[in-house]
Design a protein around this motif. Structure first.
Motif, PDB file in Angstrom:
ATOM      1  N   GLY A  89     -40.982 -60.218  34.190  1.00  0.00           N
ATOM      2  CA  GLY A  89     -40.844 -59.648  32.860  1.00  0.00           C
ATOM      3  C   GLY A  89     -39.439 -59.805  32.320  1.00  0.00           C
ATOM      4  N   ARG A  90     -39.279 -59.529  31.032  1.00  0.00           N
ATOM      5  CA  ARG A  90     -37.950 -59.593  30.411  1.00  0.00           C
ATOM      6  C   ARG A  90     -37.063 -58.469  30.931  1.00  0.00           C
ATOM      7  NH1 ARG A  90     -37.300 -62.543  25.872  1.00  0.00           N
ATOM      8  NH2 ARG A  90     -36.027 -60.968  24.826  1.00  0.00           N
ATOM      9  N   THR A  91     -35.793 -58.773  31.104  1.00  0.00           N
ATOM     10  CA  THR A  91     -34.872 -57.798  31.693  1.00  0.00           C
ATOM     11  C   THR A  91     -33.639 -57.614  30.819  1.00  0.00           C
ATOM     12  OG1 THR A  91     -33.780 -59.514  33.008  1.00  0.00           O
ATOM     13  CG2 THR A  91     -35.604 -58.326  34.050  1.00  0.00           C
ATOM     14  N   TRP A  92     -33.001 -56.469  30.995  1.00  0.00           N
ATOM     15  CA  TRP A  92     -31.791 -56.134  30.225  1.00  0.00           C
ATOM     16  C   TRP A  92     -30.922 -55.238  31.081  1.00  0.00           C
ATOM     17  CZ3 TRP A  92     -31.098 -58.196  25.442  1.00  0.00           C
ATOM     18  CH2 TRP A  92     -29.973 -57.773  24.734  1.00  0.00           C
ATOM     19  N   THR A  93     -29.621 -55.512  31.145  1.00  0.00           N
ATOM     20  CA  THR A  93     -28.726 -54.710  31.977  1.00  0.00           C
ATOM     21  C   THR A  93     -27.475 -54.319  31.204  1.00  0.00           C
ATOM     22  OG1 THR A  93     -27.677 -56.709  32.873  1.00  0.00           O
ATOM     23  CG2 THR A  93     -29.506 -55.768  34.122  1.00  0.00           C
ATOM     24  N   VAL A  94     -27.059 -53.062  31.370  1.00  0.00           N
ATOM     25  CA  VAL A  94     -25.845 -52.541  30.748  1.00  0.00           C
ATOM     26  C   VAL A  94     -25.194 -51.538  31.693  1.00  0.00           C
ATOM     27  CG1 VAL A  94     -26.668 -52.819  28.364  1.00  0.00           C
ATOM     28  CG2 VAL A  94     -27.109 -50.678  29.587  1.00  0.00           C
ATOM     29  N   ASN A  95     -23.964 -51.170  31.397  1.00  0.00           N
ATOM     30  CA  ASN A  95     -23.327 -50.053  32.090  1.00  0.00           C
ATOM     31  C   ASN A  95     -24.086 -48.772  31.763  1.00  0.00           C
ATOM     32  OD1 ASN A  95     -21.240 -47.674  32.051  1.00  0.00           O
ATOM     33  ND2 ASN A  95     -20.338 -49.228  33.365  1.00  0.00           N
ATOM     34  N   ASP A  96     -24.191 -47.865  32.718  1.00  0.00           N
ATOM     35  CA  ASP A  96     -24.995 -46.663  32.492  1.00  0.00           C
ATOM     36  C   ASP A  96     -24.476 -45.799  31.349  1.00  0.00           C
ATOM     37  OD1 ASP A  96     -22.749 -45.930  33.986  1.00  0.00           O
ATOM     38  OD2 ASP A  96     -23.817 -44.438  35.183  1.00  0.00           O
ATOM     39  N   VAL A  97     -23.192 -45.900  31.011  1.00  0.00           N
ATOM     40  CA  VAL A  97     -22.664 -45.132  29.888  1.00  0.00           C
ATOM     41  C   VAL A  97     -23.379 -45.511  28.591  1.00  0.00           C
ATOM     42  CG1 VAL A  97     -20.586 -44.553  28.571  1.00  0.00           C
ATOM     43  CG2 VAL A  97     -20.430 -44.926  31.025  1.00  0.00           C
ATOM     44  N   GLU A  98     -23.811 -46.770  28.502  1.00  0.00           N
ATOM     45  CA  GLU A  98     -24.425 -47.249  27.267  1.00  0.00           C
ATOM     46  C   GLU A  98     -25.839 -46.736  27.050  1.00  0.00           C
ATOM     47  OE1 GLU A  98     -23.365 -51.105  25.712  1.00  0.00           O
ATOM     48  OE2 GLU A  98     -22.538 -51.575  27.679  1.00  0.00           O
ATOM     49  N   LEU A  99     -26.361 -45.986  27.980  1.00  0.00           N
ATOM     50  CA  LEU A  99     -27.666 -45.379  27.784  1.00  0.00           C
ATOM     51  C   LEU A  99     -27.597 -44.174  26.844  1.00  0.00           C
ATOM     52  CD1 LEU A  99     -29.057 -45.389  31.439  1.00  0.00           C
ATOM     53  CD2 LEU A  99     -29.299 -47.153  29.682  1.00  0.00           C
ATOM     54  N   LEU A 100     -26.404 -43.615  26.660  1.00  0.00           N
ATOM     55  CA  LEU A 100     -26.286 -42.350  25.939  1.00  0.00           C
ATOM     56  C   LEU A 100     -26.725 -42.452  24.486  1.00  0.00           C
ATOM     57  CD1 LEU A 100     -22.879 -40.955  27.284  1.00  0.00           C
ATOM     58  CD2 LEU A 100     -25.144 -40.962  28.350  1.00  0.00           C
ATOM     59  N   GLY A 101     -26.246 -43.485  23.774  1.00  0.00           N
ATOM     60  CA  GLY A 101     -26.592 -43.629  22.360  1.00  0.00           C
ATOM     61  C   GLY A 101     -28.090 -43.731  22.138  1.00  0.00           C
ATOM     62  N   PRO A 102     -28.752 -44.721  22.749  1.00  0.00           N
ATOM     63  CA  PRO A 102     -30.203 -44.826  22.552  1.00  0.00           C
ATOM     64  C   PRO A 102     -30.969 -43.625  23.096  1.00  0.00           C
ATOM     65  CG  PRO A 102     -29.422 -46.445  24.157  1.00  0.00           C
ATOM     66  CD  PRO A 102     -28.221 -45.880  23.486  1.00  0.00           C
ATOM     67  N   ALA A 103     -30.464 -42.973  24.140  1.00  0.00           N
ATOM     68  CA  ALA A 103     -31.131 -41.761  24.642  1.00  0.00           C
ATOM     69  C   ALA A 103     -31.105 -40.659  23.593  1.00  0.00           C
ATOM     70  CB  ALA A 103     -30.470 -41.287  25.927  1.00  0.00           C
ATOM     71  N   ALA A 104     -30.058 -40.642  22.768  1.00  0.00           N
ATOM     72  CA  ALA A 104     -29.944 -39.651  21.696  1.00  0.00           C
ATOM     73  C   ALA A 104     -30.636 -40.108  20.419  1.00  0.00           C
ATOM     74  CB  ALA A 104     -28.468 -39.363  21.409  1.00  0.00           C
ATOM     75  N   GLY A 105     -31.147 -41.343  20.421  1.00  0.00           N
ATOM     76  CA  GLY A 105     -31.882 -41.835  19.260  1.00  0.00           C
ATOM     77  C   GLY A 105     -31.073 -42.656  18.292  1.00  0.00           C
ATOM     78  N   PHE A 106     -29.883 -43.129  18.705  1.00  0.00           N
ATOM     79  CA  PHE A 106     -29.023 -43.892  17.798  1.00  0.00           C
ATOM     80  C   PHE A 106     -28.916 -45.346  18.223  1.00  0.00           C
ATOM     81  CE2 PHE A 106     -27.151 -39.531  17.817  1.00  0.00           C
ATOM     82  CZ  PHE A 106     -27.581 -39.170  16.541  1.00  0.00           C
ATOM     83  N   ASP A 107     -29.111 -46.262  17.267  1.00  0.00           N
ATOM     84  CA  ASP A 107     -28.911 -47.677  17.558  1.00  0.00           C
ATOM     85  C   ASP A 107     -27.428 -47.969  17.753  1.00  0.00           C
ATOM     86  OD1 ASP A 107     -31.593 -47.880  17.184  1.00  0.00           O
ATOM     87  OD2 ASP A 107     -31.504 -49.332  15.552  1.00  0.00           O
ATOM     88  N   ASP A 108     -26.588 -47.322  16.960  1.00  0.00           N
ATOM     89  CA  ASP A 108     -25.136 -47.535  17.014  1.00  0.00           C
ATOM     90  C   ASP A 108     -24.448 -46.207  17.276  1.00  0.00           C
ATOM     91  OD1 ASP A 108     -25.303 -50.315  16.287  1.00  0.00           O
ATOM     92  OD2 ASP A 108     -25.625 -49.689  14.216  1.00  0.00           O
ATOM     93  N   ALA A 109     -23.702 -46.128  18.343  1.00  0.00           N
ATOM     94  CA  ALA A 109     -22.979 -44.904  18.676  1.00  0.00           C
ATOM     95  C   ALA A 109     -21.884 -45.237  19.669  1.00  0.00           C
ATOM     96  CB  ALA A 109     -23.919 -43.856  19.260  1.00  0.00           C
ATOM     97  N   ILE A 110     -20.859 -44.395  19.698  1.00  0.00           N
ATOM     98  CA  ILE A 110     -19.826 -44.480  20.722  1.00  0.00           C
ATOM     99  C   ILE A 110     -20.191 -43.473  21.803  1.00  0.00           C
ATOM    100  CG2 ILE A 110     -17.389 -44.099  21.257  1.00  0.00           C
ATOM    101  CD1 ILE A 110     -16.754 -44.969  18.384  1.00  0.00           C
ATOM    102  N   ALA A 111     -20.245 -43.933  23.036  1.00  0.00           N
ATOM    103  CA  ALA A 111     -20.658 -43.087  24.157  1.00  0.00           C
ATOM    104  C   ALA A 111     -19.437 -42.596  24.922  1.00  0.00           C
ATOM    105  CB  ALA A 111     -21.581 -43.858  25.090  1.00  0.00           C
TER     106      ALA A 111
END
Length: 311
Positions: A89-111
């Protein structure tokens, strides 16, 4: 089917969905599957995939992972490549800090993360990451538990040099580490400079500030200002979004730090809306996986290149 994974230094949280229904929601010790301590090793990747591999459709699932330790482009690409090679399947990887914005519902945010460590992460309009801090608790990581203790002890050194009487902060730290003076305190921290040993004393700094210790209060305010400065730097360098999302054990559980940080942002002239994350960070990974599945060509809140294993 989509899968989101939040890999922390001690715990890994996996959540899987199909047509909006939760198929799996489990947390396991990271060491349980990361046998050799390397994210991108074949053994670790297979161990990670095995956490959800028994589910129907798991082999083709869109998979997004936020991982502690992906602090450079090279580390992220290595992990991304290893996952893409092992998972169809398709995969995507980021630093775990970058989960905060989308977890809060924001496409663009500073975490902003402030817990065992600290770091500030944003993205430019083209998806390029921009970060500040996160260099380790001994020399950096303002607002993290061990760094607060480090700075509190340094403040007590100043108190002795200035011939001040021990206050609530000194009394609390002396008692906690079983010492009688700052020399013993210095030895207690430097002979065994373990992150857990330092960090465990962080609540005492806040308790001392609440009890009236001006030095403890200054340590917290200075940490808040350093975090605010990091946000200012990330913003100045072009990070998009008008929201700041905060998470981590210290800033979440210590209102004094969160409030001071919010105030210092205003003092620095930043008009961002500040949020304390209430959702589990794994929700951010799941949001990325959802976007990845629904819009295969889309960028799910981050610049890593989505990959599909070549057959």
């Amino acid at each position: 089917m989509i899968v989101g994974i939040d890999i922390g230094g001690t715990k890994t949280h996996v959540r899987a969905e199909s047509d909006g229904a939760t198929l799996l929601d489990r947390s396991v010790p990271t060491a349980e599957w990361q046998a050799d301590g390397k994210l991108d090793s074949p053994a670790s990747v297979q161990g990670l995939l095995a956490l959800f591999g028994g589910l129907p459709g798991s082999a083709e699932a869109a998979l997004a992972v936020g991982a502690h330790g992906l602090d450079s482009e090279a580390q992220t690409l290595a992990f991304q490549s290893a996952l893409a090679e092992a998972h169809r399947g398709r995969t995507w990887t980021v630093n775990d800090v970058e989960l905060l914005g989308p977890a809060a519902g924001f496409d663009d945010a500073i975490a902003v993360i402030a817990g065992t460590g600290s770091k500030v992460v944003g993205r430019l309009a083209d998806g390029t990451p921009v970060t500040a801090g996160g260099y380790g608790y001994i020399l950096n990581d303002p607002g993290s538990a061990p760094a607060l203790v480090r700075d509190a002890v340094r403040s007590l050194f100043d108190a002795v040099d200035e011939r001040e009487q021990p206050d609530q902060l000194a009394d609390a730290l002396f008692a906690h580490f079983g010492v009688d003076d700052v020399v013993g305190l210095s030895n207690a921290l430097t002979v065994h400079p373990r992150i857990t040993r330092w960090g465990a004393a962080a609540p005492l700094v806040f308790a001392a500030a609440d009890a009236g210790s001006r030095r403890a209060a200054r340590v917290i305010d200075d940490a808040a200002d350093e975090l605010a400065r990091s946000v200012q730097l990330v913003h100045r360098h072009g990070a998009v979004g008008r929201h700041v999302v905060c998470a981590g054990g210290v800033i979440t559980n210590q209102p004094r730090l969160f409030q001071a940080f919010h105030e210092r942002l205003r003092t620095r002239g930043l008009g961002h809306v500040v949020h304390l994350l209430t959702a589990a960070p794994v929700e951010g990974a799941l949001a990325m996986a959802r976007r990845l599945s629904a819009q295969p060509g889309a960028v799910p809140f981050a610049p890593s290149t989505p990959s599909r294993r070549k057959s």
